[in-house]
Design an enzyme around this catalytic site. Structure first.
Site, PDB file in Angstrom:
ATOM      1  N   HIS A 417      -8.761   5.311  12.666  1.00 19.73           N
ATOM      2  CA  HIS A 417      -9.753   4.401  13.236  1.00 19.73           C
ATOM      3  C   HIS A 417     -10.650   3.781  12.169  1.00 19.73           C
ATOM      4  O   HIS A 417     -11.419   2.855  12.456  1.00 19.73           O
ATOM      5  CB  HIS A 417     -10.610   5.146  14.269  1.00 19.73           C
ATOM      6  CG  HIS A 417     -10.705   4.417  15.570  1.00 19.73           C
ATOM      7  ND1 HIS A 417     -10.998   3.081  15.658  1.00 19.73           N
ATOM      8  CD2 HIS A 417     -10.546   4.847  16.849  1.00 19.73           C
ATOM      9  CE1 HIS A 417     -11.025   2.711  16.922  1.00 19.73           C
ATOM     10  NE2 HIS A 417     -10.740   3.768  17.670  1.00 19.73           N
ATOM     11  N   ARG A 418     -10.550   4.249  10.938  1.00 15.86           N
ATOM     12  CA  ARG A 418     -11.351   3.663   9.872  1.00 15.86           C
ATOM     13  C   ARG A 418     -10.760   2.351   9.372  1.00 15.86           C
ATOM     14  O   ARG A 418     -11.481   1.507   8.830  1.00 15.86           O
ATOM     15  CB  ARG A 418     -11.472   4.641   8.689  1.00 15.86           C
ATOM     16  CG  ARG A 418     -12.185   5.931   9.006  1.00 15.86           C
ATOM     17  CD  ARG A 418     -12.108   6.906   7.830  1.00 15.86           C
ATOM     18  NE  ARG A 418     -10.729   7.298   7.543  1.00 15.86           N
ATOM     19  CZ  ARG A 418     -10.371   8.117   6.560  1.00 15.86           C
ATOM     20  NH1 ARG A 418     -11.307   8.632   5.757  1.00 15.86           N
ATOM     21  NH2 ARG A 418      -9.106   8.421   6.362  1.00 15.86           N
TER      22      ARG A 418
END
Length: 446
Positions: A417-418
């Site tokens: 998700h980064r």
């Protein structure tokens, strides 16, 4: 690799490359006493990436194996010691003869020394019978008895010392062990009444011991070699990567039809579903390059790659490995099929070179071969995403408003998700799903 003496050479575990710091001993190819030549393979080891046969740089006789199979050894630690070749039998015999000439023979009988006069023995009068206080055959000094190859037996307090032939025969006929009797005669003599008493009151038969119950403790299996490397990487993935998973069910009927058509066009050459899925993933990463990436946590930077080095999960006898197809974006579907088949065979035989197990930018995992429908796969650290594919089975499906039976599979995408949000991940997964259902979409990128 260092030498202990001028005649002994210690070979240490060499650097196996790729930053590897240890290896597990799988199998020794030699034993202590064997003769080896330079560059002879002496051991097979398993690193975190592959199995490797290690040759020895010395010739001579194996003097020591410094560790056993199944143990881990760090790079630079002693592996095997090699000494000069053993002499021939004739040379060895001649050497022993010379040593004995210099030092005197060491082949002696117990009770007789070498180079010393025997101790004087006390003379005693012979008698026709053994009397109380006279030394019998069992109590005579060791030096006066016939020499035997071993220590003299100890005598228990109640052991029988003298036994007449009649009493011995009586005990043998009744199955009596005379050594277990308490003698009632003088000087430990076993009499007939001792045997009669044992016959009248036999000792109880010994009871068999109860079988031991197996331990209820668990079996401990150390994490070593490939299994340790996989465990470390998965643990690091879970610790460092804030991952999320999204999935979708797809109608794979069109993909199976495209597979058959492609194989027919190639004259029957096998093109697996994994190759078609690999081609779809490459096209999807071209449209969504955010997923062809990694995160440098120390510098807090996203590394986005131009090349697609596609990893794929392969199950082997040694565990799960992830071979990498270099520059997958440059290969056709047929070329992908050939490379996937080649790397899979190398992985199963433990022959993959270390550089084919590192450097991936995206991983494809077809866990459907294990008969499962779906999963939440763990990202292959340090990559940013992984696509999982479940088994293809018949399911009811609506096509053009009509209920029918189609070939259905589930796709799962785990992503970091980064590097992107759910919109990018969903867009990639939807593109892959559309290509599975309508492979002609891939023609847009040709």
């Amino acid at each position: 690799m260092t030498a202990v003496t001028a005649t002994e050479q210690v070979f240490r575990l060499p650097d196996l490359g790729e930053g590897l710091t240890e290896a597990e001993i799988v199998e020794w190819k030699v034993a202590v006493g064997d003769t080896v030549v330079i560059d002879q393979v002496v051991v097979e080891v398993e690193t975190a990436k592959a199995a490797v046969e290690v040759p020895v740089p010395y010739a001579g006789t194996v003097l020591r194996l410094h560790t056993e199979a199944g143990t881990a050894l760090a790079v630079g630690e002693p592996l095997i010691t090699v000494g000069p070749s053993a002499p021939s039998p004739g040379e060895a015999a001649a050497e022993r003869y010379r040593e004995e000439e210099q030092a005197g023979s060491g082949n002696v009988l117990i009770g007789y020394g070498t180079g010393h006069d025997p101790a004087p023995r006390r003379r005693r009068r012979r008698t026709g019978s053994t009397t109380v206080g006279s030394p019998s055959a069992a109590t005579a000094p060791v030096a006066e008895r016939a020499p035997v190859a071993g220590p003299a037996p100890s005598i228990e307090p109640h052991a029988p010392r003298v036994l007449s032939p009649l009493v011995r025969k009586l005990a043998r006929d009744h199955g009596i062990d005379v050594t277990a009797l308490t003698p009632s005669g003088p000087a430990g003599v076993v009499l007939r009444r001792d045997v009669d008493l044992a016959v009248a009151h036999p000792a109880p038969a010994p009871t068999a011991p109860a079988p031991e119950r197996p331990s209820a403790g668990p079996t401990r299996i150390p994490l070593r070699g490939l299994r340790k490397a996989v465990a470390d990487k998965l643990s690091r993935s879970r610790t460092e990567i804030p991952d999320a998973t999204t999935w979708v069910d797809v109608d794979a009927t069109g993909l199976l039809q495209a597979k058959r058509a492609l194989e027919a066009a190639e004259g029957g050459r096998r093109v697996g579903l994994l190759a078609l899925l690999a081609r779809i993933c490459v096209a999807g990463l071209r449209r969504h390059p955010e997923l062809n990436a990694a995160v440098d946590t120390e510098r807090r930077e996203i590394l986005r790659y131009d090349e697609v080095h596609l990893g794929f999960a392969a199950q082997t006898d040694r565990g799960l490995v992830v071979p990498v197809v270099r520059d997958a974006h440059r290969l056709t579907t047929v070329q992908l099929a050939e490379e996937l088949a080649r790397l899979t065979e190398l992985a199963r035989t433990g022959s993959l070179p270390p550089d084919r197990l590192t450097g991936g930018t995206f991983t494809l995992n077809n866990y459907g071969v294990f008969g499962v429908d779906g999963s939440t796969p763990i990202i292959n650290h340090p990559e940013a995403a992984l696509l999982g594919v479940g088994r293809i089975i018949d399911k009811p499906w609506v096509v053009d408003g009509e209920l029918t039976v189609r070939k259905v599979a589930q796709l799962s995408l785990s992503f970091d998700h980064r590097v992107c949000d759910g919109g990018t991940a969903g867009g990639f997964l939807r593109f892959v799903a559309d290509c599975v259902e309508r492979p002609a979409i891939l023609l847009a990128d040709v």
